[in-house]
Scaffold this motif. Structure first.
Motif, short mmCIF file in Angstrom:
data_model
loop_
_atom_site.label_atom_id
_atom_site.label_comp_id
_atom_site.label_asym_id
_atom_site.label_seq_id
_atom_site.Cartn_x
_atom_site.Cartn_y
_atom_site.Cartn_z
N GLU A 62 55.33 75.84 69.18
CA GLU A 62 55.64 76.77 68.03
C GLU A 62 55.23 76.19 66.70
OE1 GLU A 62 58.35 78.45 65.40
OE2 GLU A 62 59.08 76.27 66.08
N GLU A 63 54.55 76.81 66.03
CA GLU A 63 53.91 76.55 64.67
C GLU A 63 54.81 76.89 63.53
OE1 GLU A 63 49.61 77.58 64.58
OE2 GLU A 63 49.51 77.15 66.72
N SER A 64 56.09 76.21 63.34
CA SER A 64 56.71 76.33 62.14
C SER A 64 56.66 75.10 61.53
CB SER A 64 58.10 76.50 62.71
OG SER A 64 58.78 75.75 63.40
N TYR A 65 57.18 75.16 60.25
CA TYR A 65 57.07 73.96 59.26
C TYR A 65 58.25 74.25 58.13
CZ TYR A 65 54.30 77.40 56.78
OH TYR A 65 53.74 78.64 56.15
N PRO A 66 58.49 73.20 57.49
CA PRO A 66 59.31 73.23 56.60
C PRO A 66 59.07 74.07 55.49
CG PRO A 66 59.34 70.98 57.41
CD PRO A 66 58.02 71.76 57.94
N LEU A 67 59.94 75.10 55.15
CA LEU A 67 59.58 76.18 53.86
C LEU A 67 59.17 75.36 52.47
CD1 LEU A 67 61.80 79.01 54.80
CD2 LEU A 67 59.20 78.96 55.47
N ASP A 68 59.83 73.99 52.63
CA ASP A 68 59.49 73.46 51.17
C ASP A 68 58.34 72.52 51.16
OD1 ASP A 68 60.98 71.84 52.70
OD2 ASP A 68 62.19 71.05 51.44
N MET A 69 57.68 72.35 52.31
CA MET A 69 56.56 71.53 52.50
C MET A 69 55.42 71.78 51.63
SD MET A 69 54.48 70.51 55.97
CE MET A 69 55.54 69.16 56.51
N PRO A 70 54.77 71.06 50.83
CA PRO A 70 53.56 71.28 50.21
C PRO A 70 52.41 71.89 51.13
CG PRO A 70 54.13 69.20 49.48
CD PRO A 70 55.01 69.60 50.49
N HIS A 71 52.00 73.17 50.71
CA HIS A 71 50.91 73.86 51.49
C HIS A 71 49.98 73.08 52.26
CE1 HIS A 71 52.69 77.97 50.28
NE2 HIS A 71 53.45 77.54 51.30
N THR A 72 49.36 72.20 51.13
CA THR A 72 48.18 71.28 51.60
C THR A 72 48.68 70.27 52.88
OG1 THR A 72 48.81 69.79 49.84
CG2 THR A 72 47.06 71.32 49.17
N GLU A 73 49.89 70.23 53.31
CA GLU A 73 50.38 69.12 54.01
C GLU A 73 50.51 69.85 55.33
OE1 GLU A 73 53.39 66.70 52.72
OE2 GLU A 73 52.40 66.43 50.86
N VAL A 74 50.63 71.31 55.38
CA VAL A 74 51.09 71.90 56.77
C VAL A 74 49.95 71.72 57.97
CG1 VAL A 74 51.48 74.46 57.55
CG2 VAL A 74 52.37 73.68 55.35
N ALA A 75 48.64 71.77 57.47
CA ALA A 75 47.86 71.49 58.98
C ALA A 75 47.96 70.41 59.39
CB ALA A 75 46.41 71.68 58.24
N ALA A 76 48.27 69.09 58.82
CA ALA A 76 48.38 67.97 59.42
C ALA A 76 49.51 67.83 60.00
CB ALA A 76 48.39 66.80 58.23
N PHE A 77 50.67 68.51 59.51
CA PHE A 77 52.14 68.32 60.17
C PHE A 77 51.96 69.19 61.22
CE2 PHE A 77 56.09 70.87 60.82
CZ PHE A 77 56.89 69.80 60.96
N LEU A 78 51.38 70.29 61.47
CA LEU A 78 51.27 71.33 62.66
C LEU A 78 50.34 70.54 63.84
CD1 LEU A 78 51.04 74.93 61.52
CD2 LEU A 78 53.06 73.58 62.45
N ALA A 79 49.39 69.80 63.29
CA ALA A 79 48.61 68.85 64.28
C ALA A 79 49.28 67.90 64.87
CB ALA A 79 47.28 68.40 63.48
N GLU A 80 50.19 67.25 63.94
CA GLU A 80 50.87 66.23 64.76
C GLU A 80 52.28 66.88 65.67
OE1 GLU A 80 53.65 62.25 63.38
OE2 GLU A 80 53.53 64.06 61.94
N LYS A 81 52.60 68.02 65.12
CA LYS A 81 53.64 68.61 65.99
C LYS A 81 53.01 69.03 67.53
CE LYS A 81 57.06 72.30 65.46
NZ LYS A 81 57.43 73.46 64.64
#
Length: 193
Positions: free
Chosen positions: A35-54
């Motif tokens: 499920e490709e969700s992420y914290p809405l307050d996360m800086p957008h440049t960090e989302v790709a690495a966050f989802l890769a780790e997820k």
């Protein structure tokens, strides 16, 4: 590169598979739905690495991946600090490509290397400059290439990606979905030399 452990690419992406193959790695491919969700307050440049780790965490929960290197990745497209994800339909794809037309945007590809419960995540960013794209060309691309599996609704290696990108500041492969120069460096830590 000869690695100390078997390598698994945790992705369904034919583009990531192609990049890893051309770089000379031996690997198998397995993907787990995440499920490709992420914290809405996360800086957008960090989302790709966050989802890769997820995506990597989905493998960490299964003992059969012990003593195997798992490589997962995700790519995001940003314009005016707006995150352009995978388009849901033709209209959304048209809207995204219209925003990118004649402008520069950022592509961020993140990846995660997992081995025995230890995660390392990385990301790389490329600035992409698009020439103006005619409306008819956008619709033609959407109908012929169906870019619904691509962030920002385009692939650099096909259609308007080939014909309308004026220049890049950064890695072509980051835009394609896997910053192979950084992947190579990260996996070198697990090589036999």
């Amino acid at each position: 590169m000869n690695l100390n452990y078997p390598l698994i690419l945790g992705s369904k992406s034919p583009r990531r598979k192609e990049i890893l193959t051309k770089a000379g790695f031996e690997f198998s491919t397995e993907a787990k739905d995440t499920e490709e969700s992420y914290p809405l307050d996360m800086p957008h440049t960090e989302v790709a690495a966050f989802l890769a780790e997820k995506k990597g965490q989905a493998f960490a929960e299964d003992e059969k991946y012990t003593d195997k290197i798992i490589l997962t990745a995700d790519t995001t497209v940003l314009i005016d600090n707006e995150l352009l994800e995978k388009p849901q339909d033709e209209e959304e794809a048209f809207s995204m490509l219209s925003k990118l037309s004649g402008r520069a945007h950022q592509v961020v590809s993140g990846f995660c290397v997992l081995l025995n419960g230890k995660f390392e995540k990385y990301s790389d960013e490329t600035l992409v400059y698009f020439n103006p794209i005619e409306e008819e060309m956008i619709w033609d691309y959407i109908r012929n290439h169906k870019p619904f599996d691509k962030a920002g609704a385009y692939g650099i290696q096909e259609g308007i990606g080939l014909t309308h990108i004026e220049k890049l500041e950064g890695s072509y492969f980051t835009v394609m979905g896997l910053p192979i120069h950084k992947v190579y460096q990260a996996l070198a830590a697990y090589s036999k030399g």
